[in-house]
Design an enzyme around this catalytic site. Structure first.
Site, PDB file in Angstrom:
ATOM      1  N   ASN A 291     -17.440   7.083  -1.898  1.00 41.08           N
ATOM      2  CA  ASN A 291     -17.425   6.344  -3.173  1.00 41.08           C
ATOM      3  C   ASN A 291     -18.019   4.943  -3.082  1.00 41.08           C
ATOM      4  O   ASN A 291     -18.857   4.566  -3.883  1.00 41.08           O
ATOM      5  CB  ASN A 291     -15.977   6.236  -3.681  1.00 41.08           C
ATOM      6  CG  ASN A 291     -15.478   7.560  -4.191  1.00 41.08           C
ATOM      7  OD1 ASN A 291     -16.225   8.306  -4.827  1.00 41.08           O
ATOM      8  ND2 ASN A 291     -14.239   7.888  -3.907  1.00 41.08           N
TER       9      ASN A 291
ATOM     10  N   LYS B 171       0.861  -1.188   0.000  1.00 41.51           N
ATOM     11  CA  LYS B 171       0.000   0.000   0.000  1.00 41.51           C
ATOM     12  C   LYS B 171       0.891   1.229   0.000  1.00 41.51           C
ATOM     13  O   LYS B 171       2.026   1.185   0.498  1.00 41.51           O
ATOM     14  CB  LYS B 171      -0.870   0.013   1.263  1.00 41.51           C
ATOM     15  CG  LYS B 171      -2.107   0.856   1.154  1.00 41.51           C
ATOM     16  CD  LYS B 171      -3.307   0.015   0.789  1.00 41.51           C
ATOM     17  CE  LYS B 171      -4.586   0.812   0.825  1.00 41.51           C
ATOM     18  NZ  LYS B 171      -5.757  -0.031   0.614  1.00 41.51           N
TER      19      LYS B 171
HETATM   20  N1  LIG Z   1     -12.684   2.373  -2.911  1.00 48.19           N
HETATM   21  C1  LIG Z   1     -12.534   1.055  -2.873  1.00 48.19           C
HETATM   22  O1  LIG Z   1     -12.677   0.370  -3.890  1.00 48.19           O
HETATM   23  C2  LIG Z   1     -12.215   0.383  -1.575  1.00 48.19           C
HETATM   24  C3  LIG Z   1     -11.892  -0.974  -1.576  1.00 48.19           C
HETATM   25  C4  LIG Z   1     -11.676  -1.611  -0.346  1.00 48.19           C
HETATM   26  C5  LIG Z   1     -11.753  -0.900   0.828  1.00 48.19           C
HETATM   27  N2  LIG Z   1     -12.063   0.426   0.794  1.00 48.19           N
HETATM   28  C6  LIG Z   1     -12.143   1.118   2.072  1.00 48.19           C
HETATM   29  O2  LIG Z   1     -13.495   1.578   2.269  1.00 48.19           O
HETATM   30  C7  LIG Z   1     -13.490   2.815   2.959  1.00 48.19           C
HETATM   31  C8  LIG Z   1     -14.201   3.866   2.128  1.00 48.19           C
HETATM   32  O3  LIG Z   1     -13.545   4.022   0.898  1.00 48.19           O
HETATM   33  P1  LIG Z   1     -14.083   5.046  -0.211  1.00 48.19           P
HETATM   34  O4  LIG Z   1     -13.287   4.778  -1.430  1.00 48.19           O
HETATM   35  O5  LIG Z   1     -15.556   5.011  -0.257  1.00 48.19           O
HETATM   36  O6  LIG Z   1     -13.576   6.405   0.416  1.00 48.19           O
HETATM   37  P2  LIG Z   1     -14.291   7.837   0.348  1.00 48.19           P
HETATM   38  O7  LIG Z   1     -13.268   8.811   0.822  1.00 48.19           O
HETATM   39  O8  LIG Z   1     -14.925   8.062  -0.962  1.00 48.19           O
HETATM   40  O9  LIG Z   1     -15.468   7.692   1.417  1.00 48.19           O
HETATM   41  C9  LIG Z   1     -15.264   7.754   2.776  1.00 48.19           C
HETATM   42  C10 LIG Z   1     -16.354   8.662   3.333  1.00 48.19           C
HETATM   43  O10 LIG Z   1     -16.241   8.659   4.746  1.00 48.19           O
HETATM   44  C11 LIG Z   1     -16.457   9.972   5.201  1.00 48.19           C
HETATM   45  N3  LIG Z   1     -15.875  10.107   6.532  1.00 48.19           N
HETATM   46  C12 LIG Z   1     -14.581  10.310   6.889  1.00 48.19           C
HETATM   47  N4  LIG Z   1     -14.475  10.360   8.218  1.00 48.19           N
HETATM   48  C13 LIG Z   1     -15.710  10.152   8.718  1.00 48.19           C
HETATM   49  C14 LIG Z   1     -16.255  10.075  10.028  1.00 48.19           C
HETATM   50  N5  LIG Z   1     -15.486  10.208  11.110  1.00 48.19           N
HETATM   51  N6  LIG Z   1     -17.561   9.820  10.171  1.00 48.19           N
HETATM   52  C15 LIG Z   1     -18.354   9.675   9.087  1.00 48.19           C
HETATM   53  N7  LIG Z   1     -17.915   9.766   7.832  1.00 48.19           N
HETATM   54  C16 LIG Z   1     -16.602   9.994   7.647  1.00 48.19           C
HETATM   55  C17 LIG Z   1     -15.845  10.861   4.154  1.00 48.19           C
HETATM   56  O11 LIG Z   1     -16.363  12.176   4.190  1.00 48.19           O
HETATM   57  C18 LIG Z   1     -16.219  10.112   2.876  1.00 48.19           C
HETATM   58  O12 LIG Z   1     -17.453  10.560   2.334  1.00 48.19           O
HETATM   59  C19 LIG Z   1     -12.012   3.132   3.234  1.00 48.19           C
HETATM   60  O13 LIG Z   1     -11.657   2.612   4.493  1.00 48.19           O
HETATM   61  C20 LIG Z   1     -11.274   2.347   2.155  1.00 48.19           C
HETATM   62  O14 LIG Z   1      -9.954   2.033   2.503  1.00 48.19           O
HETATM   63  C21 LIG Z   1     -12.297   1.076  -0.367  1.00 48.19           C
HETATM   64  C1  LIG Z   2      -6.535  -2.250  -5.232  1.00 42.88           C
HETATM   65  C2  LIG Z   2      -7.613  -1.511  -4.617  1.00 42.88           C
HETATM   66  C3  LIG Z   2      -8.823  -1.431  -5.316  1.00 42.88           C
HETATM   67  C4  LIG Z   2      -7.389  -1.251  -3.250  1.00 42.88           C
HETATM   68  C5  LIG Z   2      -8.541  -0.850  -2.365  1.00 42.88           C
HETATM   69  N1  LIG Z   2      -8.411   0.514  -1.977  1.00 42.88           N
HETATM   70  C6  LIG Z   2      -8.536  -1.794  -1.177  1.00 42.88           C
HETATM   71  O1  LIG Z   2      -8.297  -1.405  -0.073  1.00 42.88           O
HETATM   72  O2  LIG Z   2      -8.823  -2.950  -1.348  1.00 42.88           O
END
Ligand SMILES: NC(=O)c1ccc[n+]([C@@H]2O[C@H](COP(=O)([O-])OP(=O)(O)OC[C@H]3O[C@@H](n4cnc5c(N)ncnc54)[C@H](O)[C@@H]3O)[C@@H](O)[C@H]2O)c1
Ligand SMILES: CC(C)C[C@H](N)C(=O)O
Length: 364
Positions: free
Chosen positions: A183, A80
Site C-alpha cells: 500500500n 497499537k
Molecule cells: N500504511 C500506512 O499508512 C503506514 C504508516 C506508517 C508505517 N507503515 C509501515 O509501513 C510498512 C508497510 O505498510 P503497508 O501499509 O504498505 O503494508 P502492506 O501490507 O500493504 O505492504 C507490505 C508489503 O510487503 C510485502 N512483504 C511482506 N514480507 C515481505 C518480505 N519478507 N520481503 C518482501 N516483501 C514483503 C507484502 O507482500 C506487502 O506487499 C509496515 O511496516 C507498516 O507498519 C505503514
Molecule cells: C495511525 C496510522 C496511520 C498508523 C500507521 N499504521 C503507522 O504506523 O503510523
C-alpha cells in the site's frame, strides 16, 4: 514471558486482551504512553507464530507510536493493536464490530486506524460501534486510506536524507531499492518514478511486483537479493527488524530511508549504520505522514491543513540529521531525544492543575 517485567522496562501503561468467541476475535491493544494525549495507533492483523510474538509486536509498535506522535509534534500518545489471524481468510463483520466495542470500552484512551492487514472497510465496521477510529471512509468526513499520505511523507523525508548524504535532495537518476511494494510503497514508487529515480523492487506478492514493474519500469529482484543491490538508497517498506547482523554487511546503499516500522532489529544496529557512514532516516520520523493525516480528523478533517503538516516530515528528518551531525550521535538516538524531550517538556506543563469540569467535587 514476564509481561509486567516487560511492561515496566519501557513503562507501558496498559495491555488489553480482547476475546470474542463468536467472531473469533483475538486482539491485543497496547497503550504505551498517554502523556501527550490519547494513544493513537493502527491495528495490525497478522498470523503470528505464537501469542508471545503477538504481544511483543503490539508492545514494540505501541512504543514506536509514542515516539512517532511526539516527534511529529502531535498532541497524542502511543498505542497499537494486533489482531491474531490471517487478513485474507479470517476477517468477518462481527470481528471488527466486537473489536470496536472493546475500543469504546476504553473511553477514548485509545484511537485506532489502519496498519498492515487492515483496510478502510475494516475501520468502517469498527466505526459502527465507536467514534474512536480514524482512517474511515471519506463519506463520513474522514481522510480514508492513510497509505498514499504516508508514502508522500516518506518521499519528502527521503529527499531530506539524500540532502544529508549527497549534498542535494534531487532523486533524479538515483538508484533506489524498495523492499515490499504494498500500500505505501506503491505510492512511494510513483513519486520516485515521477522524479526520475531508477527502481529495484522485491515483494513476496508477485502481483504487487508486476504492478510497479509495468507502471514505473522497476526492475524486480528476488527477496533475498534486495539488500546487496548496487544502489544509492535502500527503502525498507515491508516488515520490521530487517536492519540486522545478517543484512548490514550486504548493504551498499549510502542511505536507508523507508516506510517500515521498527526497521532496526536492535538499537546497536543503528550504531553500526552510523559507524559505517550510512545515513539512516529514523523509521518513526519518516513514516509519520499517515498518522499526521488521520490525526487531523480529530479537528474535523481538512486535507489542505493535513498535507501542509505532512510536509514537515522533510524538516523533521533534516533536524534529526543536524542533531546527529553536530552531536556525533546516531540518527535513531537523535530522534529518540527529540521525542523524549518533547514528552518530558509537555508532560511537565500538563502536570499543572487545570480545571476540566470533571473535578471530584463537582457532582455534589
Ligand atoms: N500504511 C500506512 O499508512 C503506514 C504508516 C506508517 C508505517 N507503515 C509501515 O509501513 C510498512 C508497510 O505498510 P503497508 O501499509 O504498505 O503494508 P502492506 O501490507 O500493504 O505492504 C507490505 C508489503 O510487503 C510485502 N512483504 C511482506 N514480507 C515481505 C518480505 N519478507 N520481503 C518482501 N516483501 C514483503 C507484502 O507482500 C506487502 O506487499 C509496515 O511496516 C507498516 O507498519 C505503514
Ligand atoms: C495511525 C496510522 C496511520 C498508523 C500507521 N499504521 C503507522 O504506523 O503510523
Amino acid at each position: 514471558m514476564e509481561i509486567f517485567k516487560n511492561m515496566e522496562t519501557y513503562d507501558y501503561e496498559q495491555l488489553v486482551f480482547c476475546q470474542d468467541k463468536t467472531s473469533g476475535l483475538k486482539a491485543i491493544i497496547a497503550i504505551h504512553d498517554t502523556t501527550l494525549g490519547p494513544a493513537l495507533g493502527g491495528t495490525r492483523m497478522w498470523t503470528y507464530a505464537s501469542e508471545e510474538d503477538a504481544i511483543e509486536d503490539a508492545l514494540r509498535l505501541a512504543r514506536g507510536m509514542t515516539y512517532k506522535n511526539a516527534a511529529a509534534g502531535l498532541n497524542l500518545g502511543g498505542g497499537k493493536t494486533v489482531i491474531i489471524g490471517d487478513p485474507l481468510k479470517d476477517k468477518n463483520e462481527e470481528m471488527f464490530r466486537a473489536f470496536g466495542r472493546f475500543i469504546q470500552g476504553l473511553n477514548g484512551r485509545y484511537i485506532t486506524a489502519e496498519d498492515v492487514g487492515t483496510t478502510v472497510a475494516d475501520m468502517d465496521l469498527i466505526h459502527e460501534e465507536t467514534n474512536y477510529v480514524t482512517g474511515i471512509s471519506p463519506a463520513f468526513g474522514s481522510s480514508g486510506n492513510p497509505s498514499p499520505v504516508t508514502a508522500y511523507g516518506v518521499y519528502r523525508g527521503m529527499k531530506a536524507a539524500a540532502m544529508e548524504a549527497f549534498g542535494s535532495d534531487s532523486l533524479e537518476g538515483k538508484r533506489i531499492s524498495v523492499q515490499g511494494v504494498g500500500n505505501v510503497a506503491y505510492h512511494l514508487c510513483r513519486h520516485l518514478y515521477e522524479e526520475g529515480a531508477k527502481l529495484i523492487v522485491t515483494d513476496i506478492n508477485k502481483a504487487a511486483v508486476d504492478r510497479v514493474v509495468e507502471e514505473f519500469g522497476a526492475t524486480a529482484v528476488n527477496i533475498d537479493e534486495i539488500y546487496s543491490q548496487e544502489v544509492d538508497i535502500f527503502a525498507p517498506c515491508a516488515l520490521g527488524a530487517i536492519i540486522n547482523d545478517e543484512t548490514i554487511p550486504q548493504i551498499k546503499a549510502k542511505v536507508v530511508a523507508g516506510a517500515a516500522n521498527n526497521q532496526l532489529k536492535e538499537t546497536r544496529h543503528g550504531d553500526i549504520l552510523h559507524e559505517l557512514g550510512i545515513v539512516y532516516a529514523p523509521d518513526y520520523v519518516i513514516n509519520a505522514g499517515g498518522v499526521i493525516n488521520v490525526a487531523d480528523e480529530l479537528n474535523g478533517y481538512n486535507r489542505e491543513r493535513a498535507m501542509k503538516r505532512v510536509e514537515t516530515v522533510y524538516d523533521n528528518i533534516a533536524k534529526v540529521m543536524e542533531i546527529s551531525r553536530t552531536q556525533g550521535i546516531p540518527t535513531y538516538l537523535a530522534a529518540d531525544r527529540v521525542a523524549e524531550e518533547r514528552i518530558a517538556r509537555v508532560g511537565k506543563s500538563r502536570s499543572q492543575f487545570l480545571q476540566n469540569g470533571k473535578h471530584i467535587l463537582s457532582g455534589r
